[in-house]
Design an enzyme around this catalytic site. Structure first.
Site, PDB file in Angstrom:
ATOM      1  N   LYS A 233       0.034  -0.964  -0.164  1.00  0.00           N
ATOM      2  CA  LYS A 233       0.046   0.277  -0.143  1.00  0.00           C
ATOM      3  C   LYS A 233       1.219   1.142  -0.138  1.00  0.00           C
ATOM      4  O   LYS A 233       1.665   1.521   0.458  1.00  0.00           O
ATOM      5  CB  LYS A 233      -0.531  -0.365   1.494  1.00  0.00           C
ATOM      6  CG  LYS A 233      -0.046  -0.031   2.158  1.00  0.00           C
ATOM      7  CD  LYS A 233      -0.130   1.546   3.364  1.00  0.00           C
ATOM      8  CE  LYS A 233       0.931   1.486   4.681  1.00  0.00           C
ATOM      9  NZ  LYS A 233       1.171   2.523   4.869  1.00  0.00           N
TER      10      LYS A 233
ATOM     11  N   ASP B 113      -3.331  -1.202   9.671  1.00  0.00           N
ATOM     12  CA  ASP B 113      -3.022  -1.466   8.373  1.00  0.00           C
ATOM     13  C   ASP B 113      -3.451  -2.696   8.085  1.00  0.00           C
ATOM     14  O   ASP B 113      -3.635  -3.068   6.318  1.00  0.00           O
ATOM     15  CB  ASP B 113      -1.208  -1.111   7.971  1.00  0.00           C
ATOM     16  CG  ASP B 113      -1.194   0.323   8.147  1.00  0.00           C
ATOM     17  OD1 ASP B 113      -1.904   0.963   8.151  1.00  0.00           O
ATOM     18  OD2 ASP B 113       0.056   0.362   8.012  1.00  0.00           O
TER      19      ASP B 113
END
Ligand code: C5P
Length: 285
Positions: free
Chosen positions: A11, A138
């Protein structure tokens, strides 16, 4: 025994704002996040009849219960009341560690998706993401992927339309930053410039890559750059060879550029690879 296969995409944080410290010691944040085509590959043998084991092709990655992929498997099986009768998790690592690219979280999320699919998808993707919050901040976003607005600790997610097409050049310098230490440092710093998440969301909705690039802001970036001026060097190379926006991702230390043409990405890579072996070209996924 069955073998499950799953991709684990890295990401980037297109925006990252830290809003304040909470009573539980974590921080409330607001971030537009994006998965990209740099990925680890996850294989899980389920029903090995042996004690759990984890293998990774890269050294210095923990291969026991400290690994987020292992934790994710445990959290999922405990929550669902399942006994896998022995697991072997194999990770082919490509996402750089200590980069702010969510490498460990992506692996954990891939394990959650793979196990959930194996058991017939009893949990929706959002329920699965919620479970992921027990593994790391996350993990919820990495479970869902694509383009999303993350709030709270990272567990409150709102899917956004896909970001406009582009190329990313991602460069991971040698140094890494401790995330908890960086949060502590930020607590003592007056944040000068915060992202305009509404403007970023509008830019994504409009499919306007120029505006997306103009709205990249990460509150951690100036804090890390102050101690590591080489981030400015990398950004100057990005800037000189066609980048329309650049910044650090997450708590660093990787920095990325947005470019609209592959040729620009290739030139930037060539300019950096002598000093920075960990430089990648990626697309949003
Ligand atoms: O949840 P995760 O293990 O990824 O977080 C690593 C560390 O980063 C936490 O221990 C905490 O110090 C800090 N953190 C935070 N607020 C967040 C996410 C992480 O303070 N929203």
């Amino acid at each position: 025994m069955t073998t499950l296969y799953e991709y684990a995409f890295a990401k980037l944080n297109l925006t990252l704002d830290v809003l304040g410290k909470r009573d539980d010691g974590y921080h409330d944040l607001k971030s537009v996040m994006q998965t990209i085509s740099i990925r680890d590959d996850i294989e899980i043998d389920i029903g090995t009849g042996q004690p759990w084991c984890l293998k990774c092709d890269k050294e210095d990655i923990p291969t026991d219960e400290r690994n987020l992929a292992w934790k994710a498997a445990k959290v999922y099986l405990d929550a669902m009341g399942k006994d896998a009768d022995g697991l072997e998790i194999r990770i082919t690592k490509r996402i750089p560690s200590g980069a702010g690219m969510g490498g460990g979280s992506a692996d954990a999320a891939a394990v959650l998706r793979a196990l959930n699919r194996h058991y017939g998808d009893p949990l929706s993707i959002y329920a699965l993401a919620e479970l992921g919050a027990r593994v790391g901040s996350d993990v919820p976003f990495c479970t869902i992927g694509g383009t999303a607005m993350a709030e709270g600790r990272g567990e409150r997610l709102r899917k956004l339309p896909d970001m406009p097409d582009c190329f990313f050049v991602v460069c991971k310098p040698e140094f890494s930053v401790s995330t908890p230490e960086l949060y502590r440092k930020l607590d003592e710093t007056a944040i000068a410039k915060r992202p305009d998440n509404t403007a970023m969301e509008s830019a994504i909705l409009a499919g306007d890559i120029e505006k997306v690039s103009q709205n990249l802001i990460n509150v951690f970036d100036p804090v890390v750059t102050a101690d590591h001026l080489e981030l400015n060097y990398i950004k100057s190379i990005f800037n000189a060879y066609g980048s329309i926006g650049q910044q650090m991702t997450g708590s660093g230390s990787a920095v990325f550029a947005i470019v609209t043409e592959f040729e620009f990405a290739a030139v930037i890579c060539n300019m950096l690879k002598g000093n920075y072996p960990q430089v990648f070209i990626a697309k949003p996924v």
